[in-house]
Design a protein around this motif. Sequence first.
Motif, mmCIF file in Angstrom:
data_model
loop_
_atom_site.group_PDB
_atom_site.id
_atom_site.type_symbol
_atom_site.label_atom_id
_atom_site.label_comp_id
_atom_site.label_asym_id
_atom_site.label_seq_id
_atom_site.Cartn_x
_atom_site.Cartn_y
_atom_site.Cartn_z
ATOM 1 N N ARG A 164 0.830 -1.197 0.000
ATOM 2 C CA ARG A 164 0.000 0.000 0.000
ATOM 3 C C ARG A 164 0.871 1.256 0.000
ATOM 4 O O ARG A 164 0.566 2.231 -0.708
ATOM 5 C CB ARG A 164 -0.924 -0.016 1.224
ATOM 6 C CG ARG A 164 -1.763 1.281 1.315
ATOM 7 C CD ARG A 164 -2.698 1.307 2.496
ATOM 8 N NE ARG A 164 -3.825 0.393 2.265
ATOM 9 C CZ ARG A 164 -3.930 -0.820 2.778
ATOM 10 N NH1 ARG A 164 -2.987 -1.266 3.596
ATOM 11 N NH2 ARG A 164 -4.950 -1.590 2.505
ATOM 12 N N LYS A 165 1.941 1.246 0.792
ATOM 13 C CA LYS A 165 2.833 2.401 0.830
ATOM 14 C C LYS A 165 3.490 2.630 -0.532
ATOM 15 O O LYS A 165 3.596 3.777 -1.007
ATOM 16 C CB LYS A 165 3.901 2.195 1.905
ATOM 17 C CG LYS A 165 4.847 3.385 2.091
ATOM 18 C CD LYS A 165 5.801 3.123 3.232
ATOM 19 C CE LYS A 165 6.715 4.329 3.414
ATOM 20 N NZ LYS A 165 7.500 4.634 2.202
ATOM 21 N N GLU A 166 3.904 1.526 -1.163
ATOM 22 C CA GLU A 166 4.498 1.649 -2.486
ATOM 23 C C GLU A 166 3.472 2.167 -3.497
ATOM 24 O O GLU A 166 3.812 2.980 -4.376
ATOM 25 C CB GLU A 166 5.041 0.284 -2.938
ATOM 26 C CG GLU A 166 6.232 -0.194 -2.132
ATOM 27 C CD GLU A 166 6.669 -1.585 -2.542
ATOM 28 O OE1 GLU A 166 5.954 -2.189 -3.398
ATOM 29 O OE2 GLU A 166 7.678 -2.084 -2.037
ATOM 30 N N ALA A 167 2.242 1.722 -3.374
ATOM 31 C CA ALA A 167 1.201 2.193 -4.290
ATOM 32 C C ALA A 167 0.919 3.673 -4.067
ATOM 33 O O ALA A 167 0.710 4.437 -5.042
ATOM 34 C CB ALA A 167 -0.070 1.371 -4.092
ATOM 35 N N ILE A 168 0.909 4.105 -2.810
ATOM 36 C CA ILE A 168 0.669 5.523 -2.525
ATOM 37 C C ILE A 168 1.804 6.387 -3.070
ATOM 38 O O ILE A 168 1.576 7.455 -3.675
ATOM 39 C CB ILE A 168 0.501 5.735 -1.008
ATOM 40 C CG1 ILE A 168 -0.793 5.079 -0.523
ATOM 41 C CG2 ILE A 168 0.498 7.217 -0.666
ATOM 42 C CD1 ILE A 168 -0.975 5.127 0.973
ATOM 43 N N LEU A 222 3.077 9.741 -9.951
ATOM 44 C CA LEU A 222 2.327 9.882 -11.190
ATOM 45 C C LEU A 222 1.553 11.189 -11.220
ATOM 46 O O LEU A 222 1.468 11.848 -12.275
ATOM 47 C CB LEU A 222 1.388 8.681 -11.350
ATOM 48 C CG LEU A 222 2.068 7.320 -11.597
ATOM 49 C CD1 LEU A 222 1.018 6.206 -11.625
ATOM 50 C CD2 LEU A 222 2.849 7.358 -12.910
ATOM 51 N N GLN A 223 0.978 11.579 -10.119
ATOM 52 C CA GLN A 223 0.254 12.848 -10.068
ATOM 53 C C GLN A 223 1.205 14.026 -10.282
ATOM 54 O O GLN A 223 0.872 14.995 -10.984
ATOM 55 C CB GLN A 223 -0.464 12.973 -8.713
ATOM 56 C CG GLN A 223 -1.640 12.033 -8.559
ATOM 57 C CD GLN A 223 -2.283 12.123 -7.159
ATOM 58 O OE1 GLN A 223 -1.691 12.715 -6.243
ATOM 59 N NE2 GLN A 223 -3.455 11.525 -7.009
ATOM 60 N N SER A 224 2.399 13.944 -9.692
ATOM 61 C CA SER A 224 3.390 15.016 -9.885
ATOM 62 C C SER A 224 3.840 15.080 -11.341
ATOM 63 O O SER A 224 3.977 16.177 -11.926
ATOM 64 C CB SER A 224 4.590 14.776 -8.973
ATOM 65 O OG SER A 224 5.583 15.746 -9.195
ATOM 66 N N ALA A 225 4.046 13.908 -11.941
ATOM 67 C CA ALA A 225 4.461 13.884 -13.345
ATOM 68 C C ALA A 225 3.355 14.421 -14.232
ATOM 69 O O ALA A 225 3.605 15.158 -15.203
ATOM 70 C CB ALA A 225 4.826 12.455 -13.747
ATOM 71 N N SER A 226 2.122 14.072 -13.936
ATOM 72 C CA SER A 226 1.010 14.580 -14.729
ATOM 73 C C SER A 226 0.903 16.084 -14.601
ATOM 74 O O SER A 226 0.614 16.780 -15.597
ATOM 75 C CB SER A 226 -0.290 13.912 -14.249
ATOM 76 O OG SER A 226 -1.397 14.449 -14.928
ATOM 77 N N GLN A 227 1.145 16.613 -13.406
ATOM 78 C CA GLN A 227 1.089 18.073 -13.233
ATOM 79 C C GLN A 227 2.193 18.770 -14.015
ATOM 80 O O GLN A 227 1.967 19.830 -14.639
ATOM 81 C CB GLN A 227 1.195 18.396 -11.735
ATOM 82 C CG GLN A 227 1.047 19.869 -11.437
ATOM 83 C CD GLN A 227 1.112 20.158 -9.941
ATOM 84 O OE1 GLN A 227 1.272 19.234 -9.134
ATOM 85 N NE2 GLN A 227 0.990 21.421 -9.582
ATOM 86 N N ILE A 228 3.385 18.188 -14.009
ATOM 87 C CA ILE A 228 4.506 18.780 -14.749
ATOM 88 C C ILE A 228 4.216 18.779 -16.248
ATOM 89 O O ILE A 228 4.464 19.753 -16.962
ATOM 90 C CB ILE A 228 5.804 18.021 -14.440
ATOM 91 C CG1 ILE A 228 6.196 18.242 -12.975
ATOM 92 C CG2 ILE A 228 6.931 18.463 -15.366
ATOM 93 C CD1 ILE A 228 7.374 17.406 -12.541
#
Length: 328
Positions: free
Chosen positions: A302-306, A312-318
């Motif tokens: 779960r920690k790895e998934a988080i 992924l969210q940071s990459a999508s924002q960039i």
Amino acid sequence: QSTWGMCYIFHETFHRTLQKIDPLGGLSQMDILTAIRNSNGPRPALFVPEVSFELLVKRQIRRLEEPSLRCVELVHEEMQRIIQHCGAQVLQEIHRFPKLHEPIVDVVTSLLRRRLQPTNQMVSNLVAVELAYINTKHPDFVKHKPTVEQQMRNEDFGVGGGDLSLPSVYGTVPRGGKDPSKRSTQPTNVHVNGYPGSALESNQQQVATNAPLNLVSDVPTDIKPHPLTTQEQRDCDTIGNLIRNYFIIVRKNIQDAVPKSIMHFLVNHVKDSLQSELVSQLYRKDQYDTLLQESEHVAMRRKEAIDMLKALQSASQIISEIRETHLW
């Protein structure tokens, strides 16, 4: 698959085991003849005694109890196997909370163990009920029961080659006539001074020898097997047929009643009371944190998934910012 396993136990294993039991297994002609003689006591019997039939058929019916209890044991083992090997979806949820899996298994196993004794008792009672009353008026038994009275009546009138002899003090005398071997002999009951001659001679011999009278000197101490007479063979065959026909009826009853009893007292009872049993044993506030604690492996995943989700969210924002910059 689990339901098929129980079905196989009921209709293949249990059925095949009962069919292999010989209705007359363990009974020899001498056993049947001994039971008939013991039922008659010191008196010679005119008819086949019913007590001997009940005694022997109860002995055979008791043989059905062991395979019936074994059927209960097999179903109990099958249900324990089901507990250990549940469906894939259930196992996936259970492995998420490893400390919850063991208490659940313990509760279900304990419930199964508690229901085993009442089920065995019920199955034993089924056999005991059959032993309590031998219903010789059972419809399936009456139509197969030989008419012993008719057989003996036919023998009395000479039908079927029956013996038309009568017991006599001289031996066996044919009906309607005297014993040919005794027709020319002189009577032995000649009275001398008011006493039968044979008795007087015996008394004189006894006084002459002055020896005690031994009435049991000719009684055999060792009973050796001898060929059965026609009457004894007929009685043994009659009792054997009665035992076989009644045993088949009881075996059919047991074969039908034992699976029903197991389903009611064991399988269905566990299925209906399982949820309430789990709630009463595990639904406790002081055990929430302990039982619902996830495994370390699941927590790590779960920690790895988080972390992956955040990356992924940071990459999508960039990527979105770069796309807007090029547009302006």
